[in-house]
Design an enzyme around this catalytic site. Sequence first.
Site, PDB file in Angstrom:
ATOM      1  N   HIS A 179       0.873  -1.177   0.000  1.00  0.00           N
ATOM      2  CA  HIS A 179       0.000   0.000   0.000  1.00  0.00           C
ATOM      3  C   HIS A 179       0.906   1.222   0.000  1.00  0.00           C
ATOM      4  CE1 HIS A 179      -4.209  -0.905  -0.097  1.00  0.00           C
ATOM      5  NE2 HIS A 179      -4.041  -1.929   0.713  1.00  0.00           N
ATOM      6  N   ASP A 210      -4.838   2.045   1.952  1.00  0.00           N
ATOM      7  CA  ASP A 210      -5.219   1.323   3.182  1.00  0.00           C
ATOM      8  C   ASP A 210      -5.813   2.294   4.213  1.00  0.00           C
ATOM      9  OD1 ASP A 210      -2.710   2.515   3.313  1.00  0.00           O
ATOM     10  OD2 ASP A 210      -1.817   0.963   4.575  1.00  0.00           O
ATOM     11  N   HIS A 244      12.990   2.871 -26.756  1.00  0.00           N
ATOM     12  CA  HIS A 244      13.642   1.596 -27.062  1.00  0.00           C
ATOM     13  C   HIS A 244      13.899   1.470 -28.555  1.00  0.00           C
ATOM     14  CE1 HIS A 244      13.018   0.024 -23.055  1.00  0.00           C
ATOM     15  NE2 HIS A 244      11.765   0.437 -23.109  1.00  0.00           N
ATOM     16  N   TYR A 276      -7.365   9.693 -17.407  1.00  0.00           N
ATOM     17  CA  TYR A 276      -8.234  10.298 -16.389  1.00  0.00           C
ATOM     18  C   TYR A 276      -8.456  11.779 -16.666  1.00  0.00           C
ATOM     19  CZ  TYR A 276      -7.082   6.219 -13.430  1.00  0.00           C
ATOM     20  OH  TYR A 276      -6.911   4.957 -12.929  1.00  0.00           O
ATOM     21  N   GLU A 313      -0.208   7.468  11.505  1.00  0.00           N
ATOM     22  CA  GLU A 313      -1.631   7.153  11.722  1.00  0.00           C
ATOM     23  C   GLU A 313      -2.359   8.151  12.617  1.00  0.00           C
ATOM     24  OE1 GLU A 313      -0.520   3.431  13.292  1.00  0.00           O
ATOM     25  OE2 GLU A 313      -0.997   2.283  11.478  1.00  0.00           O
TER      26      GLU A 313
END
Length: 424
Positions: free
Chosen positions: A115, A120, A262, A318, A394
């Site tokens: 994560h 998470d 490449h 997006y 956290e």
Amino acid sequence: MAQPQPLNSRMDKLAEGLEKKVITWRREFHQNPELGNREFQTAAKIAAHLHSLGIEVKTGVAKTGVVGVLKGGKPGPVVALRADMDGLPVTERVDLPFKSTVSTEYNGQKTGVMHACGHDSHVAILMGVAEVLASVKSDLKGTVKFIFQPAEEGAPQGEEGGAELMVKEGVLENPKVDAIFGLHINSQTEVGTIKYRPGAIMAAVDSYSIKVKGKQTHGANPWSGVDPIVTSSQIVMGLQTIVSRNLPLTDAAAVVTVGAIHGGIRQNIIPEEVNMIGTIRSFTPDMQQTIHRRINEIAGHIAESAGAKADVKIDVMYPVTYNDPKLTDQMVPTLEAVAGKNKVVITPAWTGAEDFSFYQQKVPGFFFFLGGMAKGKKLEEAAPHHTPDFQIDESGFTLGVKALCHLTVDYMEQRTSKSTASAR
Ligand SMILES: [Zn+2]
Ligand SMILES: [Zn+2]
């Protein structure tokens, strides 16, 4: 002005009481990350939690997505809250007791799964929000839709996924969503701080590929062939002039990056073909169109001048993550009330992209960043997202839970109270 209301302080107490639980959830998800469209265990845990709260649950939305609907005790608008669930093919290097040791094969390579973007935290925070809001259900003036979304980082090759597929499968209908809120934890923003921006906050992203076809020959006599390596080098340099010479840069930023190139196999062979791929970031449709047009012109004409051919493909990915200015204006006082006025700051637009933008194309949405960097930590020591050393503090989660709860309740309050509406 956001009115201080007793419901908000009740929710704050509930959120504070849930802090340990939210952290425990996050650690479980952190230790068991799953890649996009493969979030089976994550989804099962979320669904079980929502069920336990008496929330109506739908699973298997856009592959592994989970959608919960919580009907409040009073009539009112439908507010959607979104969390993304996927991890990334990154091998974790942080030494944590709940470090991920999961590994897999991705695009033919062995890799760890981590994560490494903090999704998470998003899942754990939204599970906490669901628990708080379910506890005050009878006082809610409207309906809450919890959207746990797969594959924000992109679906595996050849698969659909993410917000785009969720919208396609009707996640914003039945009941019809009036507004959507979402947050992203940030490893380089101090805990306690919230960053936002009205209008475009994150870029639109497109990818492109250019195949330059020349004529293969001996490296010792280039005049008998057409060298795609020299031609591609000129194209790479030509592409640099799109942002610097063709775009109104005071309107917004833009990026054209060549990410890989490449061609060739041996020192004395001029190859037939060179392939390059890259990414485009833009904030306005006009600038996006100009970039697309100029990539085609530059690659095509430079190749032509060399007697080569350029095959350009542009893949629109997006859209811009666009915070509805009216909704943003309306909800910022709520964030200020939760975090403190000086802790809610306007950020410059980011050139990263977010598929939250697909929801915002359909309904007004507000997306913001939540601090996840330990207090006092130096910015240069905080690893960026998508890296093996990425880490989240956290202690910022409770603010995230409170923020989403308050946004929901204040929005419902504003929509259902006529006096507030007319004062606006
Ligand atoms: Zn990410
Ligand atoms: Zn992310």
